[in-house]
Enzyme design. Structure first.
Site, PDB file in Angstrom:
ATOM      1  N   ARG A  82      52.062  -6.843 -41.281  1.00 58.01           N
ATOM      2  CA  ARG A  82      52.270  -6.159 -42.558  1.00 58.01           C
ATOM      3  C   ARG A  82      52.526  -7.219 -43.628  1.00 58.01           C
ATOM      4  O   ARG A  82      53.506  -7.968 -43.533  1.00 58.01           O
ATOM      5  CB  ARG A  82      53.455  -5.197 -42.435  1.00 58.01           C
ATOM      6  CG  ARG A  82      53.802  -4.541 -43.738  1.00 58.01           C
ATOM      7  CD  ARG A  82      54.907  -3.496 -43.630  1.00 58.01           C
ATOM      8  NE  ARG A  82      55.174  -3.049 -44.969  1.00 58.01           N
ATOM      9  CZ  ARG A  82      56.348  -3.146 -45.581  1.00 58.01           C
ATOM     10  NH1 ARG A  82      57.406  -3.598 -44.957  1.00 58.01           N
ATOM     11  NH2 ARG A  82      56.475  -2.763 -46.824  1.00 58.01           N
ATOM     12  N   HIS A 126      55.128  -4.972 -53.528  1.00 60.23           N
ATOM     13  CA  HIS A 126      56.408  -5.405 -52.982  1.00 60.23           C
ATOM     14  C   HIS A 126      57.103  -6.217 -54.086  1.00 60.23           C
ATOM     15  O   HIS A 126      57.369  -7.402 -53.935  1.00 60.23           O
ATOM     16  CB  HIS A 126      56.190  -6.206 -51.694  1.00 60.23           C
ATOM     17  CG  HIS A 126      57.397  -6.318 -50.810  1.00 60.23           C
ATOM     18  ND1 HIS A 126      57.394  -5.931 -49.483  1.00 60.23           N
ATOM     19  CD2 HIS A 126      58.644  -6.784 -51.042  1.00 60.23           C
ATOM     20  CE1 HIS A 126      58.582  -6.172 -48.944  1.00 60.23           C
ATOM     21  NE2 HIS A 126      59.365  -6.698 -49.875  1.00 60.23           N
ATOM     22  N   GLU A 171      59.800   0.064 -50.832  1.00 64.70           N
ATOM     23  CA  GLU A 171      61.177   0.244 -51.316  1.00 64.70           C
ATOM     24  C   GLU A 171      61.270   0.484 -52.825  1.00 64.70           C
ATOM     25  O   GLU A 171      61.875  -0.311 -53.556  1.00 64.70           O
ATOM     26  CB  GLU A 171      62.046  -0.956 -50.905  1.00 64.70           C
ATOM     27  CG  GLU A 171      62.080  -1.181 -49.408  1.00 64.70           C
ATOM     28  CD  GLU A 171      63.033  -2.314 -48.973  1.00 64.70           C
ATOM     29  OE1 GLU A 171      63.656  -2.924 -49.848  1.00 64.70           O
ATOM     30  OE2 GLU A 171      63.144  -2.538 -47.766  1.00 64.70           O
ATOM     31  N   ASN A 297      62.283   1.333 -43.517  1.00 68.81           N
ATOM     32  CA  ASN A 297      62.897   0.005 -43.513  1.00 68.81           C
ATOM     33  C   ASN A 297      64.386   0.216 -43.277  1.00 68.81           C
ATOM     34  O   ASN A 297      65.085   0.783 -44.118  1.00 68.81           O
ATOM     35  CB  ASN A 297      62.701  -0.702 -44.863  1.00 68.81           C
ATOM     36  CG  ASN A 297      61.245  -1.039 -45.144  1.00 68.81           C
ATOM     37  OD1 ASN A 297      60.367  -0.750 -44.337  1.00 68.81           O
ATOM     38  ND2 ASN A 297      60.992  -1.655 -46.277  1.00 68.81           N
ATOM     39  N   TYR A 299      68.110  -1.482 -41.962  1.00 68.15           N
ATOM     40  CA  TYR A 299      68.904  -2.669 -41.625  1.00 68.15           C
ATOM     41  C   TYR A 299      70.324  -2.317 -41.193  1.00 68.15           C
ATOM     42  O   TYR A 299      70.850  -2.908 -40.260  1.00 68.15           O
ATOM     43  CB  TYR A 299      68.967  -3.628 -42.833  1.00 68.15           C
ATOM     44  CG  TYR A 299      67.632  -4.270 -43.099  1.00 68.15           C
ATOM     45  CD1 TYR A 299      67.283  -5.461 -42.491  1.00 68.15           C
ATOM     46  CD2 TYR A 299      66.683  -3.649 -43.914  1.00 68.15           C
ATOM     47  CE1 TYR A 299      66.046  -6.039 -42.694  1.00 68.15           C
ATOM     48  CE2 TYR A 299      65.440  -4.215 -44.124  1.00 68.15           C
ATOM     49  CZ  TYR A 299      65.125  -5.411 -43.513  1.00 68.15           C
ATOM     50  OH  TYR A 299      63.885  -5.975 -43.701  1.00 68.15           O
ATOM     51  N   GLU A 357      60.227  -2.191 -41.388  1.00 66.49           N
ATOM     52  CA  GLU A 357      61.092  -3.380 -41.457  1.00 66.49           C
ATOM     53  C   GLU A 357      62.358  -3.120 -40.664  1.00 66.49           C
ATOM     54  O   GLU A 357      62.959  -2.042 -40.774  1.00 66.49           O
ATOM     55  CB  GLU A 357      61.523  -3.711 -42.893  1.00 66.49           C
ATOM     56  CG  GLU A 357      60.452  -4.285 -43.767  1.00 66.49           C
ATOM     57  CD  GLU A 357      60.961  -4.674 -45.165  1.00 66.49           C
ATOM     58  OE1 GLU A 357      62.176  -4.942 -45.326  1.00 66.49           O
ATOM     59  OE2 GLU A 357      60.136  -4.683 -46.088  1.00 66.49           O
TER      60      GLU A 357
HETATM   61  O1  IFM Z   1      63.638  -9.402 -47.742  1.00 70.08           O
HETATM   62  C1  IFM Z   1      63.793  -8.031 -47.937  1.00 70.08           C
HETATM   63  C2  IFM Z   1      62.447  -7.366 -48.123  1.00 70.08           C
HETATM   64  O2  IFM Z   1      61.741  -7.923 -49.173  1.00 70.08           O
HETATM   65  C3  IFM Z   1      62.627  -5.899 -48.411  1.00 70.08           C
HETATM   66  N1  IFM Z   1      63.468  -5.271 -47.440  1.00 70.08           N
HETATM   67  C4  IFM Z   1      64.716  -5.920 -47.093  1.00 70.08           C
HETATM   68  C5  IFM Z   1      64.477  -7.380 -46.758  1.00 70.08           C
HETATM   69  C6  IFM Z   1      65.806  -8.067 -46.407  1.00 70.08           C
HETATM   70  O3  IFM Z   1      66.694  -7.987 -47.477  1.00 70.08           O
END
Ligand code: IFM
Length: 452
Positions: A82, A126, A171, A297, A299, A357
């Protein structure tokens, strides 16, 4: 599921295993071969905006080293990659004049990926808006959504014979609310009205891009990558529950609801209390263009705490005092990925989900033997994949997973400090060193299961 249960975390043989990057974070060559200036070029060149004065001018020099990077992807056994396309590399002024060398770059990259047996997943936006469009108002201006649809047309006409997976946006919450309200990202503005208009025009540009891409690449799978999170109240108090509703509304529902055809969530419209004259007739229908997949995405979870309640009065607090954290301070909470996937499927039922992500920053070092050992990243990825496998086993249509990131790269306002890659980059020499997580991930991809 504990690590002792790893062997049960299995994925179907057609599962899409990949890694992700984005143009500004890795390409460098910020002003080469006719590329126009982006808002991130301008932002980074403004003193005081980025940690350490870092810029993406050179980044990982991927623009020149893409052959080596594709060879590494192949060696690691990636099935998919990606990446994002730099809008100002294709259209230096944002619309109109096409920069052929920019198109050539992505043509070569896509051909090399296909030769290596790696499926390209292209993101169109992006965060690197052409500065020329920002000068005309940026995302708060409706014309930027029109320009985006033109750019989507150019990119998909040029690459759509070979690229079959597209995400117009990455995002949009970050673009709109960190770029135009919090001001920590380009273009660094701090206006709620601008942020709301930006969010709408991002979604509108996305909605207009979807049929354009489908027209140019009839068999294409089109989705969107959203930053999504579970939101947990900091305490059982009513005030924190209310804070959680608002946070969920802002990050998750403000984007998911209109994409799912429900319009903007009314509780949040009331919360913002602002007129929204930019929403015109037909916009919500365009935004709700059916998608082949939702890109997730993920985290960390988000803790919501109301300013109205002193923490000392919150008994018992939900927040763990000694939470495990990554190098950027994000709490490690893999079980929340399971919760998120289940919630998305239950509440929205998109046709398919992809984790577009997931990953972690750690303070990786090259050891005396020249290797980079990153057991904490392996542990992070392993536990998140176990959570994903559990959701899959319980009926969530999860079709793929992309680790963030292929390479250590430019982490926006934080510069080059945080290292998210499964491949270490020595920025002084541009030498790439696959970390132990990359070799571990290769075994996962080969076996379609979470290995120890
Ligand atoms: O690096 C970023 C990415 O560009 C978008 N999502 C989160 C990642 C980590 O912060």
């Amino acid at each position: 599921m504990s690590s002792a249960d790893s062997s049960q975390a299995v994925f179907p043989k057609e599962f899409i295993w990949g890694a992700a990057t984005s143009s500004y974070q890795i390409e460098g060559a910020w002003n080469e071969d006719g590329k126009g200036e982006s808002i991130w070029d301008r932002f980074c060149h403004t003193p005081g905006r980025i940690a350490n004065g870092d810029t993406g001018d050179v980044a990982c020099d991927h623009y020149h080293r893409w052959r080596e990077d594709v060879a590494l992807m192949r060696e690691l056994g990636l099935r998919a990659y990606r990446f994002s396309i730099s809008w100002p590399r294709l259209l230096p002024e944002g619309r109109g004049r096409v920069n052929q060398p920019g198109l050539d770059f992505y043509n070569r990259l896509v051909d090399a990926l296909l030769d290596a047996g790696i499926t390209p997943f292209a993101t169109l936006y992006h965060w690197d808006l052409p500065q020329a469009l920002q000068d005309k108002g940026g995302w708060p201006a409706r014309a930027t959504a029109e320009a985006f649809a033109e750019y989507a047309d150019l990119a998909s006409r040029s690459l759509g014979d070979r690229v079959k997976h597209w995400m117009p946006l990455n995002e949009p919450w970050v673009s709109a609310f960190i770029g135009y309200l919090e001001g920590r990202h380009a273009p660094g503005h701090t206006s709620l009205d601008e942020a709301l208009a930006a969010a709408h025009h991002l979604l509108l540009g996305h909605g207009w891009a979807v049929p354009v891409i489908r027209h140019n690449a009839p068999s294409a799978q089109v989705g969107i990558a959203l930053n999504l999170t579970t939101v947990v109240p900091a305490s059982p108090s009513q005030a924190d529950a209310e804070a959680a509703r608002v946070r969920d509304g802002l990050i998750n529902r403000w984007f998911l609801d209109p994409l799912a055809g429900r319009g903007y969530p009314q509780d949040m419209v009331r919360h913002f209390g602002r007129p929204m004259p930019f929403v015109q007739s037909g916009d919500l229908e365009a935004i709700a263009a059916p998608l082949n997949f939702l890109g997730v995405n993920y985290y960390a979870r988000t803790i919501a705490r109301s300013d109205a309640v002193p923490e000392s009065e919150n008994d018992p607090p939900t927040v763990l005092p000694n939470a495990e954290r990554t190098a950027v301070g994000w709490e490690v909470c893999p079980e929340e990925l399971y919760e998120l996937l289940m919630r998305l499927h239950r509440d929205y039922a998109f046709r398919a989900l992809l984790i577009t992500e997931n990953g972690a920053a750690y303070d990786d070092q090259v050891g005396p033997d020249g290797r980079v050992d990153d057991p904490r990243r392996i542990s992070y990825l392993k536990r998140h994949l176990q959570a994903a496998a559990r959701a899959l086993a319980e009926g969530v249509p999860l079709r793929g997973y992309f680790v963030w990131s292929l390479l250590d790269n430019f982490e926006w306002a934080l510069g080059y400090g945080p290292r998210f890659g499964i491949i270490y980059v020595d920025y002084a020499t541009q030498r790439r060193i696959p970390k132990s997580s990359a070799y571990w991930y290769r075994r996962v991809m080969e076996s379609n299961r979470v290995v120890d």
